[in-house]
Write a protein that holds these residues in place. Structure first.
Motif, short mmCIF file in Angstrom:
data_model
loop_
_atom_site.label_atom_id
_atom_site.label_comp_id
_atom_site.label_asym_id
_atom_site.label_seq_id
_atom_site.Cartn_x
_atom_site.Cartn_y
_atom_site.Cartn_z
N PRO A 111 -18.77 25.69 17.53
CA PRO A 111 -18.35 25.30 18.89
C PRO A 111 -17.19 24.30 18.90
N VAL A 112 -17.13 23.44 17.90
CA VAL A 112 -16.02 22.49 17.83
C VAL A 112 -14.71 23.24 17.57
N LEU A 113 -14.74 24.20 16.65
CA LEU A 113 -13.52 24.96 16.36
C LEU A 113 -13.06 25.78 17.55
N VAL A 114 -13.99 26.34 18.29
CA VAL A 114 -13.59 27.09 19.49
C VAL A 114 -12.98 26.14 20.52
N ARG A 115 -13.55 24.95 20.66
CA ARG A 115 -12.97 23.97 21.59
C ARG A 115 -11.59 23.52 21.14
N VAL A 116 -11.38 23.40 19.84
CA VAL A 116 -10.04 23.08 19.33
C VAL A 116 -9.08 24.22 19.68
N GLY A 117 -9.57 25.47 19.58
CA GLY A 117 -8.75 26.61 19.98
C GLY A 117 -8.39 26.57 21.46
N VAL A 118 -9.33 26.17 22.29
CA VAL A 118 -9.06 26.02 23.73
C VAL A 118 -7.96 24.98 23.94
N HIS A 159 -8.32 31.06 28.61
CA HIS A 159 -9.37 31.60 29.48
C HIS A 159 -10.51 32.21 28.67
N THR A 160 -10.17 33.07 27.73
CA THR A 160 -11.22 33.77 26.99
C THR A 160 -11.97 32.84 26.04
N LEU A 161 -11.28 31.86 25.46
CA LEU A 161 -11.97 30.90 24.59
C LEU A 161 -12.86 29.97 25.41
N CYS A 162 -12.44 29.64 26.63
CA CYS A 162 -13.31 28.85 27.51
C CYS A 162 -14.56 29.64 27.86
N ALA A 163 -14.41 30.94 28.09
CA ALA A 163 -15.58 31.76 28.37
C ALA A 163 -16.53 31.78 27.18
N LEU A 164 -15.99 31.85 25.98
CA LEU A 164 -16.84 31.85 24.78
C LEU A 164 -17.54 30.50 24.60
N VAL A 165 -16.78 29.43 24.69
CA VAL A 165 -17.38 28.11 24.44
C VAL A 165 -18.33 27.70 25.55
N ALA A 166 -18.16 28.27 26.73
CA ALA A 166 -19.07 27.93 27.84
C ALA A 166 -20.47 28.45 27.59
N VAL A 167 -20.61 29.51 26.80
CA VAL A 167 -21.94 30.05 26.53
C VAL A 167 -22.49 29.58 25.19
N LEU A 168 -21.68 28.85 24.43
CA LEU A 168 -22.15 28.33 23.15
C LEU A 168 -22.73 26.94 23.33
N PRO A 169 -23.98 26.74 22.99
CA PRO A 169 -24.49 25.36 22.98
C PRO A 169 -23.75 24.56 21.91
N TYR A 170 -23.65 23.27 22.10
CA TYR A 170 -22.89 22.44 21.17
C TYR A 170 -23.50 22.43 19.77
#
Length: 187
Positions: free
Chosen positions: A22-29, A108-119
């Protein structure tokens, strides 16, 4: 006072349990939002005092993807594009337009992914790779279609080139909507 201490303890617990995916996806966002902002705004604005606020705008959707911040970042990016083209007279370059659109879509798409990933989620890397592969396919298809429609507008048979592109885009949007509706009914 007791609720503040409880919040601090909850924050410490969350920080101790956070996982890498989840941290890496947030960095991608953050990176995709920042790239979009830097490409959209004119260099004169970015080099000045606006860099700090633009970084803050890119951080907000990474920290809070379920709230209004992804939309806010997209609107600020579009505002920067309009400022650059209308306010500073920067010519519209196809590569820059497509890069800003790609950055907006990735945000947009990475926000959608990270929104469903618990930290604290343990995520198989294949999930993220498949997600990014689908996003890449959408970006590639959109870019090819955009260039084709742009070339279609250059034909301009009898001065109606823009009308042909508008009609082709409208027909494409209706077709995609009908396809998605059919896929939803199948479920």
């Amino acid at each position: 006072m007791g609720s503040a201490i409880g919040r601090v303890r909850a924050l410490r617990t969350a920080a101790a349990r956070i996982s890498l995916a989840p941290v890496l996806v947030r960095v991608g966002v953050f990176l995709s939002a920042l790239v979009g902002l830097l490409l959209a705004y004119p260099a004169e604005v970015v080099v000045g005092e606006a860099l700090g606020p633009l970084v803050a705008v890119a951080v907000l959707p990474a920290l809070m993807p379920r709230r209004l911040w992804p939309t806010f970042a997209a609107l600020v990016t579009v505002g920067g594009w309009l400022l650059a083209t209308e306010g500073y007279g920067r010519p519209i370059a196809l590569w820059r337009l497509m890069a800003v659109a790609a950055a907006l879509y990735l945000t947009h798409t990475l926000c959608a992914l990270v929104a469903v990933l618990p930290y604290d989620a343990v995520v198989d890397p294949d999930v993220i790779v498949r997600w990014l592969t689908r996003a890449g396919a959408v970006l590639l298809a959109t870019s090819v279609l955009g260039v084709l429609l742009l070339e279609l507008s250059a034909v301009r048979a009898g001065g109606g080139g823009w009308q042909a592109v508008t009609l082709a885009g409208l027909l494409l949007a209706v077709g995609v909507t009908a396809l998605l509706a059919g896929l939803l009914r199948r479920r």
